[in-house]
Design an enzyme around this catalytic site. Structure first.
Site, PDB file in Angstrom:
ATOM      1  N   ASN A   1     -19.048 -20.992   0.277  1.00 41.98           N
ATOM      2  CA  ASN A   1     -17.667 -21.985  -0.252  1.00 41.98           C
ATOM      3  C   ASN A   1     -18.281 -23.106  -0.540  1.00 41.98           C
ATOM      4  OD1 ASN A   1     -15.365 -22.732  -0.640  1.00 41.98           O
ATOM      5  ND2 ASN A   1     -14.488 -22.270   1.484  1.00 41.98           N
TER       6      ASN A   1
ATOM      7  N   ARG B   1       0.586 -32.606   0.191  1.00 43.13           N
ATOM      8  CA  ARG B   1       1.315 -32.047  -0.887  1.00 43.13           C
ATOM      9  C   ARG B   1       2.675 -31.873  -0.812  1.00 43.13           C
ATOM     10  NH1 ARG B   1      -2.705 -27.321  -1.323  1.00 43.13           N
ATOM     11  NH2 ARG B   1      -4.462 -28.477  -1.594  1.00 43.13           N
TER      12      ARG B   1
ATOM     13  N   GLU C   1     -11.254 -15.747   6.157  1.00 47.42           N
ATOM     14  CA  GLU C   1     -11.555 -15.684   4.464  1.00 47.42           C
ATOM     15  C   GLU C   1     -12.882 -15.357   4.305  1.00 47.42           C
ATOM     16  OE1 GLU C   1      -9.445 -19.411   4.433  1.00 47.42           O
ATOM     17  OE2 GLU C   1      -8.506 -18.621   2.444  1.00 47.42           O
TER      18      GLU C   1
ATOM     19  N   ARG D   1     -16.681 -17.914  -2.983  1.00 48.32           N
ATOM     20  CA  ARG D   1     -15.385 -18.285  -3.018  1.00 48.32           C
ATOM     21  C   ARG D   1     -15.304 -19.048  -4.185  1.00 48.32           C
ATOM     22  NH1 ARG D   1     -11.381 -21.267   1.215  1.00 48.32           N
ATOM     23  NH2 ARG D   1      -9.466 -20.875   0.002  1.00 48.32           N
TER      24      ARG D   1
ATOM     25  N   HIS E   1      -4.902 -18.948  -2.016  1.00 43.19           N
ATOM     26  CA  HIS E   1      -4.919 -18.556  -0.536  1.00 43.19           C
ATOM     27  C   HIS E   1      -5.000 -17.318  -0.756  1.00 43.19           C
ATOM     28  CE1 HIS E   1      -3.038 -22.319   1.297  1.00 43.19           C
ATOM     29  NE2 HIS E   1      -4.089 -22.598   1.337  1.00 43.19           N
TER      30      HIS E   1
END
Ligand code: ADP
Length: 397
Positions: free
Chosen positions: A7, A240, A384, A90, A179
């Protein structure tokens, strides 16, 4: 199969070596401060953790350092790199063409490159990682697993924005969702954990971490998800804003003489619960502690976060005309006892009743609704890396 999961961020790289048959991690770690001073962490399972500073001018040197650790005669977990069967990467954005995980070839590389305008921070870094692995381990299959592909199953009524159609035609402006690896993994785990019918279920997954999003899945397919063209849309997050009236941008632009780039940067990096708490923290542990000490802004930020999650759950229950089960995941979903309690307290109208004792659980699969709750609610930790390893093993076989 031994799957190396990579990743790559702009200045960091996380990795795990996973045995796809046993689904156990043999080693994991990260490289940080790539192109600066360089720091490597290597943790073989059951062995001692190594942390050290090493020069890593580019991702290529970082990956080489990781590979050296994996085959180190004393602390390594492999005899040679021949034992790495495939590499899973990823990748943030697959653009408008890619709808599933794929074996990487020149065309896929070109597509990831094309999507860099949609994922300017991540896609270039993801590509650097892919190219470095291809160079350092020639001939091995590399697989790309995208954050966007789960959301590509959404119908047009969910993914189209109400803007001039030519923006979609010319620039592929639509909702993609992010996601996806987590939503896909957790929704499948939820169906398995609760013994739901794989071909007849409606579930909602709330991935609540630094970035947060909600998804609605019917029979294994995503029908809606809260992030949009970028990960800025939807829930209130650590830094955010999530959903906001875009006219706020024009209003503040006039008031403060800022341009759109600066303002969107503020919506990404200085807003969310961090902004709402007047810069106190983006970490819910800090906000919970401050709220307990009487800090009203922190308390409000947490309340607003939970309220927004509950509103999305309600809208997705309506969108699917019902919901069988809800999963909570991510750092907050897996550990935030108070946040879970606040979110679920809005869902009485759905027949949700919460088991206060079970809701004290952290970090493992656990039903937290009572047996007579009309909708089952469960904590399902996300993984993940394992999801990437599964897809990689399947495609590399
Ligand atoms: P990322 O999105 O970076 O993967 P995580 O999923 O690890 O992030 O989630 C990080 C968030 O989880 C942090 O903001 C932290 O506030 C939250 N978190 C971790 N533990 C707790 C806890 N015990 N209570 C509330 N929130 C928690």
């Amino acid at each position: 199969m031994n799957i190396l999961v990579i990743n790559c961020g702009s200045s960091s790289l996380k990795y795990q070596l996973i045995d796809s048959e046993t689904e156990q991690v043999s080693a994991k770690g990260l490289c940080e401060r790539i192109a600066l001073d360089g720091r490597l962490t290597y943790q073989p399972t059951g062995g001692e953790k190594e942390v050290g500073d090493f020069p890593m001018p580019t991702h290529e040197e970082a990956i080489q350092l990781v590979l050296d650790r994996l085959v180190n005669p004393e602390t390594g977990v492999l005899k040679s790199l021949d034992e790495v069967d495939a590499i899973g990467h990823r990748v943030l954005h697959g653009g408008h063409k890619i709808t599933s995980s794929v074996l990487i070839d020149d065309e896929v590389i070109a597509t990831i490159d094309e999507a860099k305008d949609l994922g300017p921070l991540h896609n270039p870094a993801n590509l650097i990682g892919i190219k470095a692995c291809m160079k350092l381990m020639p001939g091995k299959p590399n697989v790309a697993v995208f954050d966007t592909t789960f959301g590509m199953a959404m119908p047009p009524k969910a993914y189209m924005y109400a803007v001039p159609h030519e923006w979609y035609e010319k620039y592929h402006v639509r909702r993609y969702g992010f996601h996806g690896t987590s939503h896909s993994f957790v929704s499948k785990e939820l169906v398995k954990f609760l013994n739901l019918d794989p071909n007849n279920h409606k579930v909602i997954v709330c991935h609540l971490g630094n970035g947060s999003s909600v998804s609605a899945t019917v029979n294994g397919k995503c029908v809606d998800t809260s992030m949009g063209l970028t990960p800025l849309e939807g829930l209130i997050m650590g830094t955010r804003s999530g959903d906001i009236d875009p006219a706020v941008l024009e209003y503040i632009a006039r008031k403060e003489g800022k341009d759109v780039f600066e303002l969107v940067n503020i919506l990404n990096k200085k807003s969310g619960v961090f902004g709402m708490s007047n810069g106190l923290s983006s970490d819910f542990r800090d906000l919970d502690a401050a709220a307990k000490d009487g800090n009203e802004l922190a308390a409000n930020a947490v309340q607003a976060f939970c309220y927004r999650v509950a509103k999305y759950i309600g809208s997705y229950a309506a969108a699917m005309n019902g919901v069988d089960a809800i999963a909570l995941t991510g750092g907050i979903g897996e550990n935030g006892v108070g946040e879970r309690d606040k979110i679920l307290s809005y869902l009485g109208y759905l027949g949700v009743t919460i088991d206060a004792e079970a809701n004290k659980t952290r970090g493992k699969n656990q039903i937290i609704s009572t047996p007579d709750s009309k909708v089952t609610v469960a904590i399902i930790p996300t993984n993940e890396e394992l999801a990437i390893a599964r897809d990689t093993a399947m495609l590399a076989k």
